[in-house]
Design a protein around this motif. Structure first.
Motif, PDB file in Angstrom:
ATOM      1  N   GLY A   1       0.821  -1.207   0.000  1.00  7.07           N
ATOM      2  CA  GLY A   1       0.000   0.000   0.000  1.00  7.07           C
ATOM      3  C   GLY A   1       0.860   1.265   0.000  1.00  7.07           C
ATOM      4  N   VAL A   2       1.939   1.248   0.792  1.00  6.42           N
ATOM      5  CA  VAL A   2       2.826   2.414   0.866  1.00  6.42           C
ATOM      6  C   VAL A   2       3.485   2.654  -0.490  1.00  6.42           C
ATOM      7  CG1 VAL A   2       4.961   3.319   1.880  1.00  6.42           C
ATOM      8  CG2 VAL A   2       3.268   2.179   3.342  1.00  6.42           C
ATOM      9  N   PHE A   3       4.003   1.566  -1.092  1.00  6.85           N
ATOM     10  CA  PHE A   3       4.697   1.719  -2.384  1.00  6.85           C
ATOM     11  C   PHE A   3       3.723   2.127  -3.485  1.00  6.85           C
ATOM     12  CE2 PHE A   3       7.629  -1.678  -0.490  1.00  6.85           C
ATOM     13  CZ  PHE A   3       8.466  -0.714   0.044  1.00  6.85           C
ATOM     14  N   ARG A   4       2.533   1.541  -3.468  1.00  5.08           N
ATOM     15  CA  ARG A   4       1.565   1.856  -4.526  1.00  5.08           C
ATOM     16  C   ARG A   4       1.133   3.319  -4.434  1.00  5.08           C
ATOM     17  NH1 ARG A   4      -2.430  -0.965  -3.222  1.00  5.08           N
ATOM     18  NH2 ARG A   4      -1.681  -2.905  -4.129  1.00  5.08           N
ATOM     19  N   ARG A   5       0.800   3.762  -3.219  1.00  2.00           N
ATOM     20  CA  ARG A   5       0.385   5.172  -3.061  1.00  2.00           C
ATOM     21  C   ARG A   5       1.483   6.119  -3.529  1.00  2.00           C
ATOM     22  NH1 ARG A   5      -2.294   3.274   1.399  1.00  2.00           N
ATOM     23  NH2 ARG A   5      -0.517   3.577   2.775  1.00  2.00           N
ATOM     24  N   ASP A   6       2.725   5.765  -3.190  1.00  3.68           N
ATOM     25  CA  ASP A   6       3.840   6.629  -3.585  1.00  3.68           C
ATOM     26  C   ASP A   6       3.944   6.714  -5.107  1.00  3.68           C
ATOM     27  OD1 ASP A   6       6.539   7.987  -2.700  1.00  3.68           O
ATOM     28  OD2 ASP A   6       7.001   6.670  -4.400  1.00  3.68           O
ATOM     29  N   LEU A   7       3.883   5.565  -5.788  1.00  3.19           N
ATOM     30  CA  LEU A   7       4.025   5.585  -7.249  1.00  3.19           C
ATOM     31  C   LEU A   7       2.832   6.251  -7.922  1.00  3.19           C
ATOM     32  CD1 LEU A   7       5.692   2.246  -8.375  1.00  3.19           C
ATOM     33  CD2 LEU A   7       6.679   4.513  -8.058  1.00  3.19           C
ATOM     34  N   LEU A   8       1.638   6.000  -7.405  1.00  2.00           N
ATOM     35  CA  LEU A   8       0.453   6.639  -7.993  1.00  2.00           C
ATOM     36  C   LEU A   8       0.587   8.151  -7.919  1.00  2.00           C
ATOM     37  CD1 LEU A   8      -2.613   4.482  -6.788  1.00  2.00           C
ATOM     38  CD2 LEU A   8      -1.794   4.747  -9.138  1.00  2.00           C
ATOM     39  N   SER A   9       0.957   8.678  -6.741  1.00  2.44           N
ATOM     40  CA  SER A   9       1.025  10.142  -6.679  1.00  2.44           C
ATOM     41  C   SER A   9       2.209  10.681  -7.457  1.00  2.44           C
ATOM     42  CB  SER A   9       1.000  10.702  -5.253  1.00  2.44           C
ATOM     43  OG  SER A   9       1.370   9.767  -4.328  1.00  2.44           O
ATOM     44  N   THR A  10       3.364  10.005  -7.398  1.00  2.00           N
ATOM     45  CA  THR A  10       4.523  10.493  -8.157  1.00  2.00           C
ATOM     46  C   THR A  10       4.203  10.550  -9.648  1.00  2.00           C
ATOM     47  OG1 THR A  10       5.957   9.407  -6.572  1.00  2.00           O
ATOM     48  CG2 THR A  10       6.975  10.143  -8.604  1.00  2.00           C
ATOM     49  N   TYR A  11       3.634   9.457 -10.162  1.00  2.00           N
ATOM     50  CA  TYR A  11       3.369   9.430 -11.596  1.00  2.00           C
ATOM     51  C   TYR A  11       2.193  10.313 -11.994  1.00  2.00           C
ATOM     52  CZ  TYR A  11       7.157   6.547 -12.983  1.00  2.00           C
ATOM     53  OH  TYR A  11       8.425   6.128 -13.266  1.00  2.00           O
ATOM     54  N   ALA A  12       1.226  10.449 -11.112  1.00  2.23           N
ATOM     55  CA  ALA A  12       0.141  11.386 -11.401  1.00  2.23           C
ATOM     56  C   ALA A  12       0.723  12.789 -11.574  1.00  2.23           C
ATOM     57  CB  ALA A  12      -0.904  11.357 -10.294  1.00  2.23           C
ATOM     58  N   GLU A  13       1.681  13.141 -10.719  1.00  2.00           N
ATOM     59  CA  GLU A  13       2.331  14.451 -10.853  1.00  2.00           C
ATOM     60  C   GLU A  13       3.153  14.538 -12.126  1.00  2.00           C
ATOM     61  OE1 GLU A  13       4.496  16.117  -7.434  1.00  2.00           O
ATOM     62  OE2 GLU A  13       2.963  15.161  -6.195  1.00  2.00           O
ATOM     63  N   ASP A  14       3.938  13.488 -12.385  1.00  2.00           N
ATOM     64  CA  ASP A  14       4.770  13.479 -13.599  1.00  2.00           C
ATOM     65  C   ASP A  14       3.929  13.605 -14.863  1.00  2.00           C
ATOM     66  OD1 ASP A  14       6.941  13.196 -12.050  1.00  2.00           O
ATOM     67  OD2 ASP A  14       7.507  11.190 -12.749  1.00  2.00           O
ATOM     68  N   LEU A  15       2.759  13.020 -14.839  1.00  2.00           N
ATOM     69  CA  LEU A  15       1.887  13.059 -16.019  1.00  2.00           C
ATOM     70  C   LEU A  15       1.060  14.344 -16.047  1.00  2.00           C
ATOM     71  CD1 LEU A  15       0.700   9.343 -15.846  1.00  2.00           C
ATOM     72  CD2 LEU A  15       2.055  10.332 -17.704  1.00  2.00           C
ATOM     73  N   ASP A  16       1.339  15.236 -15.097  1.00  2.00           N
ATOM     74  CA  ASP A  16       0.606  16.498 -15.012  1.00  2.00           C
ATOM     75  C   ASP A  16      -0.888  16.283 -14.826  1.00  2.00           C
ATOM     76  OD1 ASP A  16       1.819  18.900 -14.864  1.00  2.00           O
ATOM     77  OD2 ASP A  16       2.459  18.876 -16.984  1.00  2.00           O
ATOM     78  N   ALA A  17      -1.218  15.326 -13.996  1.00  2.00           N
ATOM     79  CA  ALA A  17      -2.622  14.983 -13.821  1.00  2.00           C
ATOM     80  C   ALA A  17      -3.359  16.079 -13.061  1.00  2.00           C
ATOM     81  CB  ALA A  17      -2.738  13.671 -13.051  1.00  2.00           C
ATOM     82  N   ASP A  18      -4.603  16.313 -13.465  1.00  2.00           N
ATOM     83  CA  ASP A  18      -5.483  17.195 -12.705  1.00  2.00           C
ATOM     84  C   ASP A  18      -6.265  16.400 -11.676  1.00  2.00           C
ATOM     85  OD1 ASP A  18      -5.273  19.885 -14.177  1.00  2.00           O
ATOM     86  OD2 ASP A  18      -5.494  18.408 -15.784  1.00  2.00           O
ATOM     87  N   LEU A  19      -6.342  15.088 -11.900  1.00  2.00           N
ATOM     88  CA  LEU A  19      -7.126  14.242 -11.018  1.00  2.00           C
ATOM     89  C   LEU A  19      -6.562  12.827 -11.086  1.00  2.00           C
ATOM     90  CD1 LEU A  19      -9.708  14.728  -9.313  1.00  2.00           C
ATOM     91  CD2 LEU A  19     -11.042  13.850 -11.234  1.00  2.00           C
ATOM     92  N   LEU A  20      -6.516  12.162  -9.925  1.00  2.00           N
ATOM     93  CA  LEU A  20      -6.131  10.754  -9.878  1.00  2.00           C
ATOM     94  C   LEU A  20      -7.358   9.965  -9.446  1.00  2.00           C
ATOM     95  CD1 LEU A  20      -4.117   8.385  -9.851  1.00  2.00           C
ATOM     96  CD2 LEU A  20      -3.440   9.082  -7.543  1.00  2.00           C
ATOM     97  N   LEU A  21      -7.826   9.069 -10.320  1.00  2.00           N
ATOM     98  CA  LEU A  21      -9.071   8.351 -10.041  1.00  2.00           C
ATOM     99  C   LEU A  21      -8.784   6.893  -9.739  1.00  2.00           C
ATOM    100  CD1 LEU A  21      -9.583  10.237 -12.938  1.00  2.00           C
ATOM    101  CD2 LEU A  21     -11.846  10.033 -11.906  1.00  2.00           C
ATOM    102  N   THR A  22      -9.480   6.367  -8.737  1.00  2.00           N
ATOM    103  CA  THR A  22      -9.317   4.945  -8.426  1.00  2.00           C
ATOM    104  C   THR A  22     -10.684   4.271  -8.376  1.00  2.00           C
ATOM    105  OG1 THR A  22      -9.279   5.496  -6.067  1.00  2.00           O
ATOM    106  CG2 THR A  22      -7.147   5.186  -7.156  1.00  2.00           C
ATOM    107  N   GLY A  23     -10.675   2.952  -8.560  1.00  2.00           N
ATOM    108  CA  GLY A  23     -11.922   2.201  -8.737  1.00  2.00           C
ATOM    109  C   GLY A  23     -12.534   1.650  -7.458  1.00  2.00           C
ATOM    110  N   HIS A  24     -12.342   2.322  -6.332  1.00  2.00           N
ATOM    111  CA  HIS A  24     -12.954   1.813  -5.099  1.00  2.00           C
ATOM    112  C   HIS A  24     -14.468   1.743  -5.246  1.00  2.00           C
ATOM    113  CE1 HIS A  24      -8.999   3.178  -3.686  1.00  2.00           C
ATOM    114  NE2 HIS A  24      -9.130   2.220  -2.782  1.00  2.00           N
ATOM    115  N   ASN A  25     -15.042   0.602  -4.870  1.00  2.00           N
ATOM    116  CA  ASN A  25     -16.495   0.437  -4.960  1.00  2.00           C
ATOM    117  C   ASN A  25     -17.147   0.668  -3.594  1.00  2.00           C
ATOM    118  OD1 ASN A  25     -16.470  -2.040  -3.436  1.00  2.00           O
ATOM    119  ND2 ASN A  25     -15.644  -3.063  -5.253  1.00  2.00           N
ATOM    120  N   LEU A  26     -18.470   0.520  -3.562  1.00  2.00           N
ATOM    121  CA  LEU A  26     -19.219   0.794  -2.321  1.00  2.00           C
ATOM    122  C   LEU A  26     -18.756  -0.091  -1.167  1.00  2.00           C
ATOM    123  CD1 LEU A  26     -21.578   2.216  -0.831  1.00  2.00           C
ATOM    124  CD2 LEU A  26     -23.073   0.406  -1.699  1.00  2.00           C
ATOM    125  N   ASP A  27     -18.513  -1.374  -1.455  1.00  2.00           N
ATOM    126  CA  ASP A  27     -18.081  -2.283  -0.386  1.00  2.00           C
ATOM    127  C   ASP A  27     -16.722  -1.865   0.174  1.00  2.00           C
ATOM    128  OD1 ASP A  27     -19.974  -3.848  -2.228  1.00  2.00           O
ATOM    129  OD2 ASP A  27     -19.874  -5.148  -0.463  1.00  2.00           O
TER     130      ASP A  27
END
Ligand SMILES: [Zn+2]
Ligand SMILES: [Zn+2]
Length: 324
Positions: free
Chosen positions: A147-173
């Protein structure tokens, strides 16, 4: 049983709403809920123009949730030049499991013709989850490292890609489980963080410019319906659970919620909506406090990697150190 909205045969029954829906109306109802969430969370501000489109990075794991989310977002915005979707897949180094789901991601990105980036723990950190599980220097569950490594890479790459939004597929459950876990652990600070990180209208999120904002537009759709949607749409989703999954407490909460939902349909919805309201109040309260006395958490740059942290060395770098 007939569909509530047409003469067709119902393929599903949702106890929480009483709805019986045919394949067509079921698909429509899932898509509607995602689009309504996009609107309510104000993910496409009114002043966005095609000349300066938004980049939305979707965490694409290849599991049913992220595959369904990517597909619905793609269909919703295919004709809208204001939104550019990018799929971001993280390879954890889990033999068999991730290779299969990576195939699903590649297939989907090709089918939808969207940009797709793949990053791996091995290339980024020089580690593989299969080895981390063997070493386990911190005596933790595999998911805690991952979880720590994934969160780090998601935010780092979201920034590198100049993302305005990072979306994840969490469902209701997923979201109801997390909400209940935070309640039961008495973790009020985590509630406020959860709100900041992923909920509430973007326009009201204030001074978080250094972070790419998060969104979870699939969070009104129960897990079973996400799976059914992937099935009826014949999406290339990889269904198997991670072989290292070991979050025992989450498993208990999941079972508890299954039982509650069975006897009291609508429980997941009410947990989540109450939680979001409360998390908003807590977040406001904390924001007010830190304005008054400047007493928020002391943020600084990690001495190793420069990412924002409250410690000398961030959690990710600490873990990498103990794995070295
Ligand atoms: Zn129907
Ligand atoms: Zn660091």
């Amino acid at each position: 049983m007939d569909c509530n909205r047409c003469e067709g045969e119902a393929i599903m029954h949702a106890a929480y709403s009483g709805a019986h829906l045919c394949e067509h109306h079921f698909r429509e109802s899932v898509e509607k809920r995602v689009r309504r969430r996009v609107r309510r969370d104000d993910l496409v501000p009114h002043d966005v123009t095609p000349d300066d489109p938004l980049t939305w990075v979707v965490g694409l794991s290849g599991g049913k949730d992220s595959v369904v989310l990517t597909r619905i977002l793609h269909d919703t915005f295919a004709e809208d030049p204001r939104i550019e979707l990018v799929g971001l897949t993280i390879h954890e180094g889990i033999e068999g499991y991730r290779d299969k789901s990576l195939e699903a991601c590649v297939d989907l990105a090709e089918e939808l013709d969207i940009r797709h980036e793949v990053v791996s723990y091995e290339e980024e950190f020089g580690i593989r989850m299969d080895d981390v599980v063997e070493d386990d220097p911190e005596n933790m569950a595999a998911c805690a490292y991952c979880g720590v490594f994934r969160r780090d890479l998601l935010s780092t790459y979201a920034e590198d890609l100049d993302a305005d939004l990072l979306l994840t597929g969490h469902n209701l459950d997923d979201e109801a489980q997390t909400a209940l876990m935070n309640f039961l652990e008495g973790d009020v600070a985590q509630m406020a963080k959860h709100f900041d990180a992923s909920l509430g209208p973007l326009s009201e999120r204030g001074d978080q410019e250094e972070f790419v904002p998060r969104a979870k537009p699939l969070r009104d759709v129960p897990e079973k319906e996400v799976a059914l949607y992937a099935h009826v749409e014949d999406l290339p989703a990889h269904i198997t659970e991670c072989p290292h999954a070991s979050e025992a407490y989450r498993g208990e909460i999941q079972q508890l919620l299954y039982d509650l939902e069975e006897n009291h349909p609508g429980t997941r919805h009410s947990i989540l909506s109450g939680y979001e309201e409360l998390a908003g109040i807590v977040a406001d309260d904390r924001a007010g406090e830190s304005e008054d006395d400047g007493d928020g958490p002391d943020l600084r740059e990690c001495a190793e990697c420069g990412s924002t942290t409250t410690r000398e060395v961030c959690r990710k770098c600490g873990l990498l150190e103990s794995l070295a």
